[in-house]
Design a protein around this motif. Structure first.
Motif, PDB file in Angstrom:
ATOM      1  N   THR A 102       0.724  -1.015  -0.087  1.00 48.86           N
ATOM      2  CA  THR A 102      -0.112   0.254   0.088  1.00 48.86           C
ATOM      3  C   THR A 102       0.771   1.270   0.161  1.00 48.86           C
ATOM      4  O   THR A 102      -0.325   2.514  -0.376  1.00 48.86           O
ATOM      5  CB  THR A 102      -1.547   0.122   1.452  1.00 48.86           C
ATOM      6  OG1 THR A 102       0.429   0.113   2.126  1.00 48.86           O
ATOM      7  CG2 THR A 102      -1.845  -1.107   1.392  1.00 48.86           C
ATOM      8  N   ARG A 103       2.070   1.340  -0.119  1.00 49.56           N
ATOM      9  CA  ARG A 103       2.563   2.524   0.387  1.00 49.56           C
ATOM     10  C   ARG A 103       3.178   2.603  -1.055  1.00 49.56           C
ATOM     11  O   ARG A 103       3.738   1.701  -1.839  1.00 49.56           O
ATOM     12  CB  ARG A 103       3.793   2.098   0.971  1.00 49.56           C
ATOM     13  CG  ARG A 103       3.881   1.821   2.297  1.00 49.56           C
ATOM     14  CD  ARG A 103       5.509   1.721   3.529  1.00 49.56           C
ATOM     15  NE  ARG A 103       5.254   1.875   4.881  1.00 49.56           N
ATOM     16  CZ  ARG A 103       6.014   1.643   5.332  1.00 49.56           C
ATOM     17  NH1 ARG A 103       7.083   1.562   4.650  1.00 49.56           N
ATOM     18  NH2 ARG A 103       6.006   1.555   6.439  1.00 49.56           N
ATOM     19  N   PRO A 104       3.255   4.169  -1.320  1.00 44.92           N
ATOM     20  CA  PRO A 104       3.809   4.265  -3.261  1.00 44.92           C
ATOM     21  C   PRO A 104       5.171   3.774  -2.763  1.00 44.92           C
ATOM     22  O   PRO A 104       5.942   4.414  -2.010  1.00 44.92           O
ATOM     23  CB  PRO A 104       3.816   6.234  -3.295  1.00 44.92           C
ATOM     24  CG  PRO A 104       3.873   6.183  -0.975  1.00 44.92           C
ATOM     25  CD  PRO A 104       3.344   4.806  -0.191  1.00 44.92           C
ATOM     26  N   THR A 105       5.438   4.259  -4.133  1.00 44.76           N
ATOM     27  CA  THR A 105       6.711   3.540  -4.452  1.00 44.76           C
ATOM     28  C   THR A 105       7.728   4.852  -5.147  1.00 44.76           C
ATOM     29  O   THR A 105       7.133   6.151  -4.589  1.00 44.76           O
ATOM     30  CB  THR A 105       7.125   2.929  -6.293  1.00 44.76           C
ATOM     31  OG1 THR A 105       6.200   3.581  -6.795  1.00 44.76           O
ATOM     32  CG2 THR A 105       5.802   1.855  -5.572  1.00 44.76           C
ATOM     33  N   ASP A 106       8.992   4.488  -4.870  1.00 46.33           N
ATOM     34  CA  ASP A 106      10.083   5.769  -4.738  1.00 46.33           C
ATOM     35  C   ASP A 106       9.599   6.796  -6.285  1.00 46.33           C
ATOM     36  O   ASP A 106       9.279   7.965  -5.659  1.00 46.33           O
ATOM     37  CB  ASP A 106      11.297   5.542  -4.647  1.00 46.33           C
ATOM     38  CG  ASP A 106      11.904   5.208  -3.911  1.00 46.33           C
ATOM     39  OD1 ASP A 106      11.435   5.093  -2.641  1.00 46.33           O
ATOM     40  OD2 ASP A 106      13.478   4.139  -3.475  1.00 46.33           O
ATOM     41  N   GLN A 107       8.926   6.135  -7.131  1.00 51.28           N
ATOM     42  CA  GLN A 107       8.815   6.907  -8.331  1.00 51.28           C
ATOM     43  C   GLN A 107       7.586   7.822  -8.157  1.00 51.28           C
ATOM     44  O   GLN A 107       7.225   9.227  -8.411  1.00 51.28           O
ATOM     45  CB  GLN A 107       8.254   5.979  -9.418  1.00 51.28           C
ATOM     46  CG  GLN A 107       7.971   6.446 -11.442  1.00 51.28           C
ATOM     47  CD  GLN A 107       7.755   5.542 -11.872  1.00 51.28           C
ATOM     48  OE1 GLN A 107       7.890   4.441 -11.624  1.00 51.28           O
ATOM     49  NE2 GLN A 107       7.327   6.255 -13.575  1.00 51.28           N
ATOM     50  N   THR A 108       6.187   7.218  -7.786  1.00 50.47           N
ATOM     51  CA  THR A 108       5.042   7.787  -7.166  1.00 50.47           C
ATOM     52  C   THR A 108       5.840   8.555  -6.559  1.00 50.47           C
ATOM     53  O   THR A 108       4.447  10.094  -6.308  1.00 50.47           O
ATOM     54  CB  THR A 108       4.219   6.689  -6.541  1.00 50.47           C
ATOM     55  OG1 THR A 108       3.763   5.865  -7.251  1.00 50.47           O
ATOM     56  CG2 THR A 108       2.845   7.510  -6.404  1.00 50.47           C
ATOM     57  N   ALA A 110       7.986  10.561  -5.687  1.00 57.80           N
ATOM     58  CA  ALA A 110       9.166  11.736  -6.588  1.00 57.80           C
ATOM     59  C   ALA A 110       7.775  12.812  -7.905  1.00 57.80           C
ATOM     60  O   ALA A 110       7.896  13.728  -7.439  1.00 57.80           O
ATOM     61  CB  ALA A 110      10.060  11.428  -7.336  1.00 57.80           C
ATOM     62  N   SER A 111       7.067  11.687  -8.086  1.00 55.71           N
ATOM     63  CA  SER A 111       5.825  12.543  -9.167  1.00 55.71           C
ATOM     64  C   SER A 111       5.312  13.430  -8.271  1.00 55.71           C
ATOM     65  O   SER A 111       5.131  14.593  -8.781  1.00 55.71           O
ATOM     66  CB  SER A 111       5.495  11.073  -9.325  1.00 55.71           C
ATOM     67  OG  SER A 111       4.187  11.701 -10.574  1.00 55.71           O
ATOM     68  N   LEU A 112       4.926  12.749  -7.476  1.00 57.75           N
ATOM     69  CA  LEU A 112       3.879  13.806  -6.110  1.00 57.75           C
ATOM     70  C   LEU A 112       4.240  14.947  -5.508  1.00 57.75           C
ATOM     71  O   LEU A 112       3.570  16.045  -5.197  1.00 57.75           O
ATOM     72  CB  LEU A 112       3.047  12.793  -5.005  1.00 57.75           C
ATOM     73  CG  LEU A 112       2.233  11.920  -5.650  1.00 57.75           C
ATOM     74  CD1 LEU A 112       1.764  10.321  -3.779  1.00 57.75           C
ATOM     75  CD2 LEU A 112       1.239  12.316  -5.660  1.00 57.75           C
ATOM     76  N   GLU A 113       5.721  14.911  -5.235  1.00 58.98           N
ATOM     77  CA  GLU A 113       6.378  16.349  -5.008  1.00 58.98           C
ATOM     78  C   GLU A 113       6.816  16.996  -5.692  1.00 58.98           C
ATOM     79  O   GLU A 113       6.537  17.896  -5.657  1.00 58.98           O
ATOM     80  CB  GLU A 113       8.160  15.986  -4.485  1.00 58.98           C
ATOM     81  CG  GLU A 113       8.373  14.882  -3.188  1.00 58.98           C
ATOM     82  CD  GLU A 113       9.382  14.422  -3.068  1.00 58.98           C
ATOM     83  OE1 GLU A 113      10.115  13.879  -3.467  1.00 58.98           O
ATOM     84  OE2 GLU A 113       9.565  14.312  -1.544  1.00 58.98           O
ATOM     85  N   ALA A 114       6.736  16.064  -7.068  1.00 57.55           N
ATOM     86  CA  ALA A 114       6.783  17.374  -8.189  1.00 57.55           C
ATOM     87  C   ALA A 114       5.955  18.052  -8.813  1.00 57.55           C
ATOM     88  O   ALA A 114       6.056  19.678  -8.595  1.00 57.55           O
ATOM     89  CB  ALA A 114       7.170  16.653  -9.452  1.00 57.55           C
ATOM     90  N   ARG A 115       4.836  17.579  -8.079  1.00 58.86           N
ATOM     91  CA  ARG A 115       3.297  18.102  -8.664  1.00 58.86           C
ATOM     92  C   ARG A 115       3.242  19.500  -6.940  1.00 58.86           C
ATOM     93  O   ARG A 115       2.465  20.244  -7.145  1.00 58.86           O
ATOM     94  CB  ARG A 115       1.692  16.965  -7.597  1.00 58.86           C
ATOM     95  CG  ARG A 115       1.860  15.994  -9.376  1.00 58.86           C
ATOM     96  CD  ARG A 115       0.661  15.481  -9.570  1.00 58.86           C
ATOM     97  NE  ARG A 115      -0.256  15.858  -9.481  1.00 58.86           N
ATOM     98  CZ  ARG A 115      -1.807  15.247  -9.229  1.00 58.86           C
ATOM     99  NH1 ARG A 115      -1.498  13.616  -9.121  1.00 58.86           N
ATOM    100  NH2 ARG A 115      -3.158  15.535  -9.127  1.00 58.86           N
ATOM    101  N   VAL A 116       3.599  18.513  -6.349  1.00 59.13           N
ATOM    102  CA  VAL A 116       3.252  19.587  -4.667  1.00 59.13           C
ATOM    103  C   VAL A 116       3.608  21.159  -4.693  1.00 59.13           C
ATOM    104  O   VAL A 116       3.273  22.429  -4.903  1.00 59.13           O
ATOM    105  CB  VAL A 116       3.907  18.935  -3.278  1.00 59.13           C
ATOM    106  CG1 VAL A 116       3.408  19.961  -2.630  1.00 59.13           C
ATOM    107  CG2 VAL A 116       3.421  18.125  -3.260  1.00 59.13           C
TER     108      VAL A 116
END
Length: 139
Positions: A102-108, A110-116
């Protein structure tokens, strides 16, 4: 033992030569009743001693059997405890595996941080734009 010695002596000293049975008969007839009683007594003593050894061995075997049964019970308890520990460990491993799924991957991440960062930049630019417009703060 004396009977054997007499048989041997009789054969060596010129037994009748008619065979063992004849030699035994002649030798046994030459034994006195007292000698035969002594041989019987010696055989009985040997039998009594053998019976004592057999009884000691039986008791020792029974003692060892009891000890082995106790050791078997102890080892079965240890085995059961180990099986429970293994089952508990496997259950914890399964729970951790589900949690990790259920935990996000490192890629997920990184993608979420970019969106933030993008959203934060949009909010910052909007805040800057509203500050420069007269009466824009009430919109």
């Amino acid at each position: 033992a004396r009977l054997r010695e007499r048989l041997r002596d009789g054969a060596a000293n010129g037994g009748s030569g008619l065979g063992l049975a004849t030699d035994v008969a002649s030798t046994s007839s030459s034994l006195t009743a007292a000698e035969m009683d002594m041989d019987v007594a010696a055989l009985r003593e040997r039998l009594r001693l053998r019976d004592q050894v057999v009884e000691l061995l039986k008791r020792d075997l029974a003692t060892r059997d009891e000890a082995n049964e106790g050791e078997l019970a102890r080892l079965e308890d240890i085995g059961e405890g180990l099986r429970r520990s293994i089952a508990d460990g496997e259950a914890r491993n399964a729970a951790l595996a589900r949690e990790l799924e259920t935990r996000p991957t490192d890629q997920t991440v990184a993608s979420l941080e970019a969106r933030v960062r993008t959203l934060q930049a949009l909010v910052d630019s909007r805040d800057l734009g509203e500050e420069g417009v007269p009466g824009g703060g009430d919109v």
